[in-house]
Write an enzyme that holds these catalytic residues in place. Sequence first.
Site, PDB file in Angstrom:
ATOM      1  N   GLU A  29      54.869  12.278 -24.665  1.00  0.00           N
ATOM      2  CA  GLU A  29      54.725  13.672 -24.267  1.00  0.00           C
ATOM      3  C   GLU A  29      53.726  14.391 -25.175  1.00  0.00           C
ATOM      4  O   GLU A  29      53.759  14.231 -26.398  1.00  0.00           O
ATOM      5  CB  GLU A  29      56.098  14.338 -24.355  1.00  0.00           C
ATOM      6  CG  GLU A  29      56.148  15.812 -24.042  1.00  0.00           C
ATOM      7  CD  GLU A  29      57.559  16.394 -24.161  1.00  0.00           C
ATOM      8  OE1 GLU A  29      57.778  17.505 -23.673  1.00  0.00           O
ATOM      9  OE2 GLU A  29      58.436  15.714 -24.750  1.00  0.00           O
TER      10      GLU A  29
ATOM     11  N   LYS B 198      56.232  18.931 -16.101  1.00  0.00           N
ATOM     12  CA  LYS B 198      57.618  18.865 -16.562  1.00  0.00           C
ATOM     13  C   LYS B 198      58.442  19.931 -15.850  1.00  0.00           C
ATOM     14  O   LYS B 198      58.022  21.090 -15.727  1.00  0.00           O
ATOM     15  CB  LYS B 198      57.663  19.074 -18.083  1.00  0.00           C
ATOM     16  CG  LYS B 198      59.030  18.880 -18.714  1.00  0.00           C
ATOM     17  CD  LYS B 198      58.917  18.957 -20.250  1.00  0.00           C
ATOM     18  CE  LYS B 198      60.229  18.664 -20.937  1.00  0.00           C
ATOM     19  NZ  LYS B 198      60.078  18.651 -22.423  1.00  0.00           N
TER      20      LYS B 198
ATOM     21  N   CYS C 284      60.413  13.779 -20.887  1.00  0.00           N
ATOM     22  CA  CYS C 284      61.514  14.033 -21.833  1.00  0.00           C
ATOM     23  C   CYS C 284      62.753  14.621 -21.165  1.00  0.00           C
ATOM     24  O   CYS C 284      63.527  13.909 -20.531  1.00  0.00           O
ATOM     25  CB  CYS C 284      61.013  14.916 -22.969  1.00  0.00           C
ATOM     26  SG  CYS C 284      61.981  14.732 -24.496  1.00  0.00           S
TER      27      CYS C 284
END
Length: 542
Positions: free
Chosen positions: A41, A108, A144
């Site tokens: 990330e 994300k 994540c």
Amino acid sequence: MLIALAQINPVVGDLEYNTGKILEYINKAGAARSDLVVFPELAITGYPAQDLLLNKQFLDAVEIKLQDICRAVGDTGVILGVPMRGNKGLYNAAALMYQGKLRDVQYKSLLPVYDVFDEKRYFEPAEVRKCIVFKGRRLGVTICEDIWNDKDCWNRQRYAIDPLEELVHQGAEIIINLSASPYHYGKYALRTGMLGKLAAKYQVNMVYVNQVGGNDHLIFDGSSVVVNKAGSLCQRLNKFTEDFALINTGELSKGEFNETGQEDIGWIYEALLLGTRDYLFKNGFGRALVGLSGGIDSSVTAAIAAAALGTDNVVGVSMPSRYSSEGSKDDAYLLAENLGIKYRQLHIDNIFKAYTELFNPEGRPIMDLAEENIQARIRGNILMFISNREGQMVLTTGNKSEMAMGYSTIYGDMAGGLSVLADVPKVMVYRLAEYINREKEVIPRNVISKPPSAELRPDQKDEDSLPPYEVLDQILKAYIEDIKPIDEIVAMGFNRGLVLDITRRVDTAEYKRQQAPPGLRVTSRAFGPGRRMPVAQHWHIK
């Protein structure tokens, strides 16, 4: 599909360095003829980049570097974490590049704002989640937190959507997760346990690539893994170091990886080495300075510094006073000899005497708190003088138990650039000492066996004003890390008056902790960004 996992240690904000590192690993993956290489990330910027992400010039520079990387991509596809500007603002993105072009992007979806995270300050959430088709395979690309919201893994869901579930229902054949997951003791087991459950639940292979390195108070362990659709671990990259591995998704059913990574005190030790080394080097320091009292905390701090930076780059300074025992002075010297670090001894008694003559009516000690604290402040000033003149960073030596109780001196033992043990409870400090001594005696046995003492007055012991650390640490963990109410802590078998006294002292010492240097996080809840408490407040259970 042959997938390369690129577990790198980026430097926050150093776009030139990070881009060079990324290109190095892209070339390595290309030489191995992998179909795809996956990075962590926000690999271009490092994580967390915090308010750098609010700077337009910084984001402009990120876009230029992304274009440079894109042009260098050949027949090995690249999935890379990068901040990316979109229609509604800035997004935390995973960019797929192939044959010189940006082919696809997934933003994300889940932006954490708990613990040490504050991503909604910077990013907009993805509105759409879709599989990315690459070389005939449907990839479910997540970032994540996107995989940390499964209703069967946790007591409650933090978010209304589950990106993983959506991608699997869209036919994702492989789940790829780009991560910057900070370490604390127990995190590896928690993380791999979750990944195993998710892979087995959805019958899908999972590739998880985590950042490694120390960035300020956070330590990232790497420990990237591949889990097959049966939930078995097939590959684990090394912990606390950069690493690279290849996995063939067609061969992931061929048995379970031989797991040797169960967490023990050695993980804490390695985390502290990495956090110390990266904090100094990424701040432009190559050498450290440690005040050696002959006690357990300064001994463990010096041992970690020596292992992290090299013995030639650590100076230990003993600063005895009239209250320092001969044993403590001998232990400080012996520790420096065992470690092979540079050693100096500077007596502080003349300076201390000048203070007592200046402030005391009769010119001699009266044994009050001011006199105890001035000794610590004299030592802090000496260390900072040497630091300014010679260029070493001062490492403070206080542990979590002492910091919790306010058992520390502002501008004294709290003076320095990094607090190595700030999140290590006292009992764990002793475990670290034994681990350091596992092959030979490095920390003198007398340091470990003698009762802990600040030695700021005659015959002083920590237990004069603190409960035994075996008791104290249990109460502190329950209150600080587990956030248990007072009644629940008492129900664990502790005296209510003791619990009230300890928790009140924790609360009233907040003003000290917010003036302390950054501390390396190794527990589930550390002082600092992960525990945001007001200083001027009057709430406390009676």
